[in-house]
Write an enzyme that holds these catalytic residues in place. Structure first.
Site, PDB file in Angstrom:
ATOM      1  N   LYS A 189       0.488  -0.781   0.110  1.00 35.31           N
ATOM      2  CA  LYS A 189      -0.049  -0.118   0.147  1.00 35.31           C
ATOM      3  C   LYS A 189       0.438   0.989  -0.089  1.00 35.31           C
ATOM      4  CE  LYS A 189      -1.809   2.122   3.777  1.00 35.31           C
ATOM      5  NZ  LYS A 189      -3.021   2.162   4.543  1.00 35.31           N
TER       6      LYS A 189
ATOM      7  N   ASP B 103      -6.329  -0.102   0.098  1.00 34.78           N
ATOM      8  CA  ASP B 103      -5.724  -0.398   1.624  1.00 34.78           C
ATOM      9  C   ASP B 103      -7.367  -1.139   2.051  1.00 34.78           C
ATOM     10  OD1 ASP B 103      -7.689   1.857   0.441  1.00 34.78           O
ATOM     11  OD2 ASP B 103      -6.021   3.261   2.088  1.00 34.78           O
TER      12      ASP B 103
END
Length: 215
Positions: free
Chosen positions: A122, A140
Site C-alpha cells: 500500500k 487499503d
C-alpha cells in the site's frame, strides 16, 4: 452478482468527474516527508497524521535529521499517533537504510521501497503513484470495502488480489487518481460507520449494492 465491464467503465468515468483533481489528503513537501506520513497513517486518520507532521516538519524533514534521533526521542515526537512505538522503530530503520543504501533519497523502484522498514504494498504504491507518477493502485481497507460494495470486484478481500483485479479495468495512468477518488467518496458519501448517503451518490443507479436491493 457480477457487474458488467460496461457498468464498471461508467462507474470509473463518473468518479473521475465527481472527484477531478483530488489528491492525497496527507500533507508533504518531498518524497521523504510523504513516506513518513504514509508510515504514520497506518491505523491513524489522515487528519491526525497531518497534525503530527505539521509539528515535526521541517525540523525532521530529511533521513539525516530524523535518523539522528534515538528511539525514545522519536517516540516522544509522534506519541499521539497510534502504534507510535513500532512506527518510531520503523521510521528510524527506514531513515538509516535510505542514508546508507540510497544516498538519502527515496528510491523510485517498487521492490526497493518494499525493503524499507514499515513499507508494504500500500505504502509503496502510494509513493510510486503520487511522487514518481508511475502506475500504482493503493488497495487499503478503504479501497477494498468500496470496490466490493460498488461492484468493481466481487467478494475479494485480499489486497494484492484486489489490486490485480483492478488493473484489468483501470488504465495505468488512472490508478493513483482512482484511489484518491475512492477516499473522498468513502469519506463523504459511501461511508463505513454510518448509512451510506445513496441519495447524493453519483453511482446510485449503477452501484452493485443498489442494484441488488431492487432484485
Amino acid at each position: 452478482m457480477r457487474v458488467t465491464k460496461k457498468i464498471k467503465a461508467e462507474q470509473l468515468r463518473r468518479l473521475s468527474i465527481a472527484y477531478a483533481g483530488e489528491g492525497t489528503m496527507l500533507k508533504y513537501t518531498s518524497p521523504f516527508t510523504l513516506l513518513v506520513a504514509v508510515i504514520l497513517s497506518a491505523q491513524c486518520t489522515d487528519k491526525r497524521v497531518n497534525i503530527i507532521t505539521d509539528r515535526i516538519f521541517p525540523r525532521l524533514d530529511t533521513p539525516e535529521k530524523m535518523g539522528a534521533l534515538t528511539q525514545a526521542e522519536l517516540e516522544r515526537e509522534i506519541h499521539d499517533c497510534g502504534l507510535y512505538k513500532s512506527k518510531a522503530k520503523n521510521l528510524l530503520g527506514m531513515c538509516h537504510m535510505l542514508s546508507e543504501e540510497y544516498d538519502g533519497k527515496v528510491p523510485d523502484d517498487f521492490n526497493k521501497l518494499l525493503k524499507l522498514p514499515g513499507v508494504g504494498r500500500k505504502s509503496a504504491n502510494l509513493i510510486m503513484g503520487d511522487v514518481f507518477g508511475k502506475p500504482a493502485i493503493v488497495t487499503d481497507t478503504h479501497c477494498i470495502r468500496l470496490c466490493n460494495r460498488i461492484g468493481l470486484v466481487d467478494g475479494i478481500k485480499e489486497p494484492k488480489k484486489v489490486e490485480m483485479e483492478l488493473w484489468k479495468i483501470i488504465p495505468p495512468e488512472e490508478g493513483s487518481d482512482f484511489c484518491h477518488r475512492l477516499v473522498y467518496h468513502g469519506r463523504d458519501v459511501c461511508t463505513a460507520r454510518t448509512k451510506p448517503h445513496c441519495e447524493k451518490c453519483c453511482l446510485a443507479d449503477i452501484c452493485c449494492k443498489q442494484i441488488l436491493s431492487l432484485i
